[in-house]
Write a protein that holds these residues in place. Structure first.
Motif, PDB file in Angstrom:
ATOM      1  N   ARG A  48       0.821  -1.203   0.000  1.00 24.10           N
ATOM      2  CA  ARG A  48       0.000   0.000   0.000  1.00 24.10           C
ATOM      3  C   ARG A  48       0.862   1.262   0.000  1.00 24.10           C
ATOM      4  NH1 ARG A  48      -5.057  -1.241   4.118  1.00 24.10           N
ATOM      5  NH2 ARG A  48      -6.198  -2.610   2.697  1.00 24.10           N
ATOM      6  N   GLN A  49       0.244   2.341  -0.436  1.00 22.91           N
ATOM      7  CA  GLN A  49       0.936   3.621  -0.484  1.00 22.91           C
ATOM      8  C   GLN A  49       1.240   4.135   0.920  1.00 22.91           C
ATOM      9  OE1 GLN A  49       1.893   5.676  -3.272  1.00 22.91           O
ATOM     10  NE2 GLN A  49       2.962   6.677  -1.582  1.00 22.91           N
ATOM     11  N   ARG A  50       2.477   4.514   1.151  1.00 15.04           N
ATOM     12  CA  ARG A  50       2.836   5.194   2.393  1.00 15.04           C
ATOM     13  C   ARG A  50       2.514   6.661   2.248  1.00 15.04           C
ATOM     14  NH1 ARG A  50       8.926   3.686   3.894  1.00 15.04           N
ATOM     15  NH2 ARG A  50       8.428   5.158   5.558  1.00 15.04           N
ATOM     16  N   PRO A  51       2.026   7.304   3.303  1.00 10.98           N
ATOM     17  CA  PRO A  51       1.735   8.744   3.181  1.00 10.98           C
ATOM     18  C   PRO A  51       3.011   9.534   2.935  1.00 10.98           C
ATOM     19  CG  PRO A  51       1.544   8.014   5.462  1.00 10.98           C
ATOM     20  CD  PRO A  51       1.703   6.780   4.642  1.00 10.98           C
ATOM     21  N   LEU A  52       2.940  10.468   2.012  1.00 13.30           N
ATOM     22  CA  LEU A  52       4.058  11.357   1.734  1.00 13.30           C
ATOM     23  C   LEU A  52       3.868  12.672   2.469  1.00 13.30           C
ATOM     24  CD1 LEU A  52       4.479  10.909  -2.149  1.00 13.30           C
ATOM     25  CD2 LEU A  52       5.437   9.529  -0.307  1.00 13.30           C
ATOM     26  N   THR A  53       4.961  13.286   2.840  1.00 10.07           N
ATOM     27  CA  THR A  53       4.887  14.640   3.385  1.00 10.07           C
ATOM     28  C   THR A  53       4.731  15.612   2.216  1.00 10.07           C
ATOM     29  OG1 THR A  53       7.263  15.017   3.275  1.00 10.07           O
ATOM     30  CG2 THR A  53       6.404  13.959   5.283  1.00 10.07           C
ATOM     31  N   ALA A  54       4.332  16.833   2.535  1.00  9.64           N
ATOM     32  CA  ALA A  54       4.211  17.846   1.489  1.00  9.64           C
ATOM     33  C   ALA A  54       5.556  18.076   0.817  1.00  9.64           C
ATOM     34  CB  ALA A  54       3.670  19.151   2.088  1.00  9.64           C
ATOM     35  N   GLU A  71      -6.765  15.135  -7.006  1.00  8.03           N
ATOM     36  CA  GLU A  71      -7.326  14.028  -6.222  1.00  8.03           C
ATOM     37  C   GLU A  71      -6.256  13.005  -5.869  1.00  8.03           C
ATOM     38  OE1 GLU A  71     -11.855  14.122  -8.128  1.00  8.03           O
ATOM     39  OE2 GLU A  71     -10.459  12.524  -8.681  1.00  8.03           O
ATOM     40  N   TYR A  72      -5.348  12.759  -6.793  1.00  9.87           N
ATOM     41  CA  TYR A  72      -4.275  11.806  -6.525  1.00  9.87           C
ATOM     42  C   TYR A  72      -3.273  12.383  -5.530  1.00  9.87           C
ATOM     43  CZ  TYR A  72      -0.488   8.483  -7.383  1.00  9.87           C
ATOM     44  OH  TYR A  72       0.511   7.549  -7.225  1.00  9.87           O
ATOM     45  N   ARG A  73      -3.012  13.687  -5.615  1.00 10.11           N
ATOM     46  CA  ARG A  73      -2.128  14.336  -4.641  1.00 10.11           C
ATOM     47  C   ARG A  73      -2.693  14.164  -3.232  1.00 10.11           C
ATOM     48  NH1 ARG A  73      -0.824  19.011  -4.004  1.00 10.11           N
ATOM     49  NH2 ARG A  73       1.436  19.123  -4.198  1.00 10.11           N
ATOM     50  N   ALA A  74      -3.994  14.380  -3.087  1.00  7.22           N
ATOM     51  CA  ALA A  74      -4.631  14.238  -1.771  1.00  7.22           C
ATOM     52  C   ALA A  74      -4.488  12.809  -1.256  1.00  7.22           C
ATOM     53  CB  ALA A  74      -6.101  14.631  -1.860  1.00  7.22           C
ATOM     54  N   PHE A  75      -4.597  11.838  -2.151  1.00  5.53           N
ATOM     55  CA  PHE A  75      -4.423  10.439  -1.771  1.00  5.53           C
ATOM     56  C   PHE A  75      -3.002  10.179  -1.284  1.00  5.53           C
ATOM     57  CE2 PHE A  75      -2.699   6.368  -3.285  1.00  5.53           C
ATOM     58  CZ  PHE A  75      -3.466   5.461  -2.561  1.00  5.53           C
ATOM     59  N   PRO A  80      -5.869   6.066   2.548  1.00  7.14           N
ATOM     60  CA  PRO A  80      -6.713   5.408   3.553  1.00  7.14           C
ATOM     61  C   PRO A  80      -5.969   4.271   4.239  1.00  7.14           C
ATOM     62  CG  PRO A  80      -7.395   4.801   1.336  1.00  7.14           C
ATOM     63  CD  PRO A  80      -6.390   5.895   1.185  1.00  7.14           C
ATOM     64  N   LYS A  81      -6.189   4.154   5.541  1.00  5.71           N
ATOM     65  CA  LYS A  81      -5.565   3.056   6.267  1.00  5.71           C
ATOM     66  C   LYS A  81      -6.204   1.721   5.905  1.00  5.71           C
ATOM     67  CE  LYS A  81      -4.483   5.821  10.398  1.00  5.71           C
ATOM     68  NZ  LYS A  81      -4.715   5.943  11.858  1.00  5.71           N
ATOM     69  N   GLU A  82      -7.477   1.747   5.648  1.00  5.69           N
ATOM     70  CA  GLU A  82      -8.212   0.549   5.293  1.00  5.69           C
ATOM     71  C   GLU A  82      -8.999   0.835   4.023  1.00  5.69           C
ATOM     72  OE1 GLU A  82      -7.979  -2.273   6.715  1.00  5.69           O
ATOM     73  OE2 GLU A  82      -7.190  -1.894   8.715  1.00  5.69           O
ATOM     74  N   GLY A  83      -9.462  -0.212   3.381  1.00  4.68           N
ATOM     75  CA  GLY A  83     -10.339  -0.041   2.231  1.00  4.68           C
ATOM     76  C   GLY A  83      -9.575   0.313   0.981  1.00  4.68           C
ATOM     77  N   GLY A  84     -10.249   1.021   0.100  1.00  4.68           N
ATOM     78  CA  GLY A  84      -9.668   1.340  -1.196  1.00  4.68           C
ATOM     79  C   GLY A  84     -10.128   0.333  -2.227  1.00  4.68           C
ATOM     80  N   PRO A  85      -9.718   0.512  -3.460  1.00  2.00           N
ATOM     81  CA  PRO A  85     -10.179  -0.380  -4.526  1.00  2.00           C
ATOM     82  C   PRO A  85      -9.455  -1.713  -4.494  1.00  2.00           C
ATOM     83  CG  PRO A  85      -8.622   1.175  -5.402  1.00  2.00           C
ATOM     84  CD  PRO A  85      -8.796   1.532  -3.951  1.00  2.00           C
TER      85      PRO A  85
END
Length: 229
Positions: A48-54, A71-75, A80-85
């Protein structure tokens, strides 16, 4: 002695790249330091994607030479910690590697043409047909060597043409068997989702919501089909 210095320098480079990979694999991000549950979730779901800093996101965009869709930048900043496609698999993560910022995928991404407008598939239908019509046929060449030369030249032209069809797009999901899910990142179609089905039908198809290509957020929320079938 000079060769020894060069060998030592190469060894130091390898060690540095190894340290980066180790940090990326196990080191907590600033978000994970503030919220330890994020690190537990990442280790449980390493794809899964790790959150990036600004700052990381700005660095990635600068290096890639594009401004990613909103929208992808916000992702990327807050995945999300859970869920997603998850029906078709996780979203391919964008990570910093020894080669720079890259998406983790088995497929090829043309990083040197990310800033090129992603072409709508309808825009090259006629050119595609013309290229097919120009395919050399052995019966038109009495000399086998002349046929081989002509076919190799045509094949190179066809390969370049096929590569141009995914300019300005990145692979967000590997589908296997040659299939992949694309996010357009440049041009009028930036932010929309597409399915590369060329392995069977020789087409790149929109993942539609209603009659239009769905956006990244709609795809992430499961409001578009995972494939166009």
């Amino acid at each position: 002695m000079e060769e020894l210095y060069r060998a030592a320098a190469r060894g130091a480079g390898w060690a540095a790249r190894g340290a980066v990979r180790l940090w990326e694999a196990v080191g907590p991000t600033p978000d994970e330091e503030r919220d330890p549950t994020r690190r537990k979730e990442r280790l449980r779901h390493p794809d899964r994607q790790r959150p990036l800093t600004a700052e990381q996101l700005a660095e990635a965009e600068t290096e890639l030479g594009i401004a990613l869709p909103a929208e992808y930048r916000a992702f990327l900043l807050d995945p999300p910690k859970e869920g997603g496609p998850e029906e078709g698999g996780p979203v391919n993560p964008l990570t910093r590697t020894a080669d720079g910022w890259r998406w983790r995928t088995e497929y090829t991404i043309a990083y040197d043409s990310l800033a090129t407008d992603f072409p709508h598939p309808d825009s090259y239908t006629a050119e595609d047909a013309a290229l097919d019509a120009r395919e050399p046929r052995q019966t038109d060449f009495p000399d086998p060597a002349a046929f081989d030369t002509a076919y190799i030249a045509w094949e190179r032209e066809a390969e370049a043409f096929e590569a141009a069809k995914t300019a300005g797009a990145v692979v967000l999901r590997d589908g296997g068997c040659g299939f992949s899910t694309l996010l357009a990142v440049s041009g009028p179609l930036a932010g929309t989702m597409w399915f590369d089905a060329r392995a069977t039908c020789d087409r790149i198809l929109p993942l539609k919501k209603d009659a239009a290509p769905g956006t990244f957020a709609e795809w992430l929320a499961g409001e578009t089909p995972p494939d166009p079938w």
